[in-house]
Design an enzyme around this catalytic site. Structure first.
Site, PDB file in Angstrom:
ATOM      1  N   ASP A   1     -33.571 -29.044 -55.673  1.00  0.00           N
ATOM      2  CA  ASP A   1     -34.008 -27.919 -54.841  1.00  0.00           C
ATOM      3  C   ASP A   1     -34.505 -26.786 -55.740  1.00  0.00           C
ATOM      4  O   ASP A   1     -33.856 -25.761 -55.883  1.00  0.00           O
ATOM      5  CB  ASP A   1     -32.825 -27.473 -53.954  1.00  0.00           C
ATOM      6  CG  ASP A   1     -33.231 -26.459 -52.900  1.00  0.00           C
ATOM      7  OD1 ASP A   1     -34.445 -26.279 -52.674  1.00  0.00           O
ATOM      8  OD2 ASP A   1     -32.316 -25.845 -52.309  1.00  0.00           O
TER       9      ASP A   1
ATOM     10  N   HIS B   1     -36.628 -25.374 -51.113  1.00  0.00           N
ATOM     11  CA  HIS B   1     -36.615 -25.166 -49.653  1.00  0.00           C
ATOM     12  C   HIS B   1     -37.178 -23.800 -49.281  1.00  0.00           C
ATOM     13  O   HIS B   1     -37.635 -23.616 -48.145  1.00  0.00           O
ATOM     14  CB  HIS B   1     -35.240 -25.458 -49.045  1.00  0.00           C
ATOM     15  CG  HIS B   1     -34.191 -24.402 -49.157  1.00  0.00           C
ATOM     16  ND1 HIS B   1     -33.244 -24.383 -50.152  1.00  0.00           N
ATOM     17  CD2 HIS B   1     -33.920 -23.339 -48.369  1.00  0.00           C
ATOM     18  CE1 HIS B   1     -32.429 -23.350 -49.973  1.00  0.00           C
ATOM     19  NE2 HIS B   1     -32.816 -22.700 -48.909  1.00  0.00           N
TER      20      HIS B   1
ATOM     21  N   GLN C   1     -26.888 -17.046 -46.322  1.00  0.00           N
ATOM     22  CA  GLN C   1     -28.275 -17.208 -45.899  1.00  0.00           C
ATOM     23  C   GLN C   1     -29.133 -16.026 -46.324  1.00  0.00           C
ATOM     24  O   GLN C   1     -28.731 -14.881 -46.177  1.00  0.00           O
ATOM     25  CB  GLN C   1     -28.367 -17.370 -44.395  1.00  0.00           C
ATOM     26  CG  GLN C   1     -28.169 -18.805 -43.966  1.00  0.00           C
ATOM     27  CD  GLN C   1     -27.155 -18.928 -42.869  1.00  0.00           C
ATOM     28  OE1 GLN C   1     -26.945 -17.992 -42.124  1.00  0.00           O
ATOM     29  NE2 GLN C   1     -26.496 -20.065 -42.799  1.00  0.00           N
ATOM     30  N   GLY C   2     -30.283 -16.334 -46.836  1.00  0.00           N
ATOM     31  CA  GLY C   2     -31.182 -15.292 -47.345  1.00  0.00           C
ATOM     32  C   GLY C   2     -31.051 -15.107 -48.841  1.00  0.00           C
ATOM     33  O   GLY C   2     -31.915 -14.514 -49.480  1.00  0.00           O
ATOM     34  N   ASP C   3     -29.938 -15.590 -49.396  1.00  0.00           N
ATOM     35  CA  ASP C   3     -29.770 -15.541 -50.851  1.00  0.00           C
ATOM     36  C   ASP C   3     -30.407 -16.755 -51.521  1.00  0.00           C
ATOM     37  O   ASP C   3     -30.584 -16.772 -52.745  1.00  0.00           O
ATOM     38  CB  ASP C   3     -28.282 -15.499 -51.226  1.00  0.00           C
ATOM     39  CG  ASP C   3     -27.619 -14.195 -50.842  1.00  0.00           C
ATOM     40  OD1 ASP C   3     -28.263 -13.139 -51.005  1.00  0.00           O
ATOM     41  OD2 ASP C   3     -26.472 -14.229 -50.371  1.00  0.00           O
ATOM     42  N   SER C   4     -30.715 -17.762 -50.752  1.00  0.00           N
ATOM     43  CA  SER C   4     -31.317 -18.986 -51.285  1.00  0.00           C
ATOM     44  C   SER C   4     -32.482 -18.666 -52.203  1.00  0.00           C
ATOM     45  O   SER C   4     -33.285 -17.780 -51.908  1.00  0.00           O
ATOM     46  CB  SER C   4     -31.864 -19.846 -50.148  1.00  0.00           C
ATOM     47  OG  SER C   4     -30.833 -20.589 -49.592  1.00  0.00           O
TER      48      SER C   4
HETATM   49  C1  4AZ Z   1     -28.594 -20.745 -46.797  1.00  0.00           C
HETATM   50  O1  4AZ Z   1     -28.579 -21.196 -45.679  1.00  0.00           O
HETATM   51  C2  4AZ Z   1     -27.363 -20.772 -47.598  1.00  0.00           C
HETATM   52  N1  4AZ Z   1     -22.745 -20.331 -49.279  1.00  0.00           N
HETATM   53  C3  4AZ Z   1     -27.381 -20.313 -48.902  1.00  0.00           C
HETATM   54  C4  4AZ Z   1     -26.237 -20.336 -49.631  1.00  0.00           C
HETATM   55  C5  4AZ Z   1     -25.079 -20.804 -49.105  1.00  0.00           C
HETATM   56  C6  4AZ Z   1     -25.038 -21.260 -47.804  1.00  0.00           C
HETATM   57  C7  4AZ Z   1     -26.200 -21.229 -47.049  1.00  0.00           C
HETATM   58  C8  4AZ Z   1     -23.866 -20.829 -49.948  1.00  0.00           C
HETATM   59  O2  4AZ Z   1     -29.624 -20.269 -47.281  1.00  0.00           O
END
Ligand code: 4AZ
Length: 261
Positions: A120, A73, A209-212
């Site tokens: 993913d 993603h 968010q942003g750690d993805s």
């Molecule tokens: C994100 O939206 C996201 N708590 C990444 C990790 C987590 C939730 C959301 C895990 O990128």
């Protein structure tokens, strides 16, 4: 559906890490992930993806001198020519380390467009060389690393609270691997063949968010890629990661070499 769970109590053990940060809104901020500042010398394979304007939008992890693994993603969010792989830069506000462009993007052909449906994962080949030590990639011989309770480390520059600001610094947090059964209870779409969950039952420590796209490590071995979750650090809602061992062959192929033992 989720109950109205409060984001668990902030760990107030004032990590020395914030002393260098100035600004109005840092004091009482829950550390996302209940973690603390981390260094790129300790985690040289932790890198981030920036767009053409230099905005960090995802994490990633070096898996060879020319390739990084990230979330599918993340790979589909920005056009290949606009992606910058930033390595060796602990603090986003500096120009430390290197910024490389991307010559090739492999996205798992099974990725549906919805992280919640699995697969993913993506591998990007950079133009040039990454002068930092890669992570080892878990394979089918590493089942032990996925056992319930294994302490894993998640790394990233993402939000420090659900809905909060992104971190300028690389941060790390330790989260235990969660059993497939427990994760299935939390997420009906959980597929243990290509996902793995990590977090505490009471929440409080998580990716956000942003750690993805960033790494979940056990020692020097990459076991997961930050994929999704319901909110961040909520009780009963562990973070969901792509199970890297399921994709070790594909990752090696992108690395441009044959599988080693
Ligand atoms: C994100 O939206 C996201 N708590 C990444 C990790 C987590 C939730 C959301 C895990 O990128």
């Amino acid at each position: 559906m989720a109950t109205a769970v409060m984001v668990p109590v902030v760990v107030t053990s004032a990590s020395a890490d914030d002393t260098a940060v100035s600004g109005p809104d840092k004091a009482a901020e829950p550390r996302i992930v209940g973690g603390g500042k981390a260094s790129v010398s300790q985690y040289p394979y932790a890198v981030f993806l920036a767009d053409r304007s230099g905005n960090q939008y995802c994490g990633a992890v070096i898996v060879s001198s020319t390739t990084i693994a990230t979330a599918a993603h993340c790979a589909v969010a920005v056009k290949k020519n606009d992606v910058r792989v930033v390595a060796g830069r602990e603090d986003k506000r500096t120009r430390d380390g290197v910024e490389l462009r991307v010559s090739k993007v492999w996205v798992s052909p099974d990725y549906s467009g919805d992280p919640g449906k699995g697969d993913d994962i993506a591998v990007m080949t950079v133009s040039g060389q990454l002068p930092y030590r890669p992570a080892k990639v878990a394979d089918n011989g590493n089942a032990d690393l996925y056992e319930e309770g294994t302490k894993a480390t998640v790394l990233g520059w993402g939000r420090v609270a659900d809905g909060g600001a992104r971190s300028d610094y690389l941060r790390s947090a330790v989260v235990p691997v969660v059993s497939d059964k427990t994760c299935r209870t939390a997420y009906s779409g959980y597929d243990p063949s290509d996902m793995v969950c990590a977090g505490y039952p009471e929440g409080g420590v998580d990716a956000c968010q942003g750690d993805s796209g960033g790494p979940l490590m056990v020692g020097d071995t990459l076991i997961g890629i930050v994929s999704f979750g319901e909110g961040c650090a909520k009780a009963g809602k562990p973070g969901v990661y792509t199970r890297v061992s399921h994709f070790s062959n594909e990752i090696s192929q992108q690395n441009g070499r044959k599988l080693i033992g």
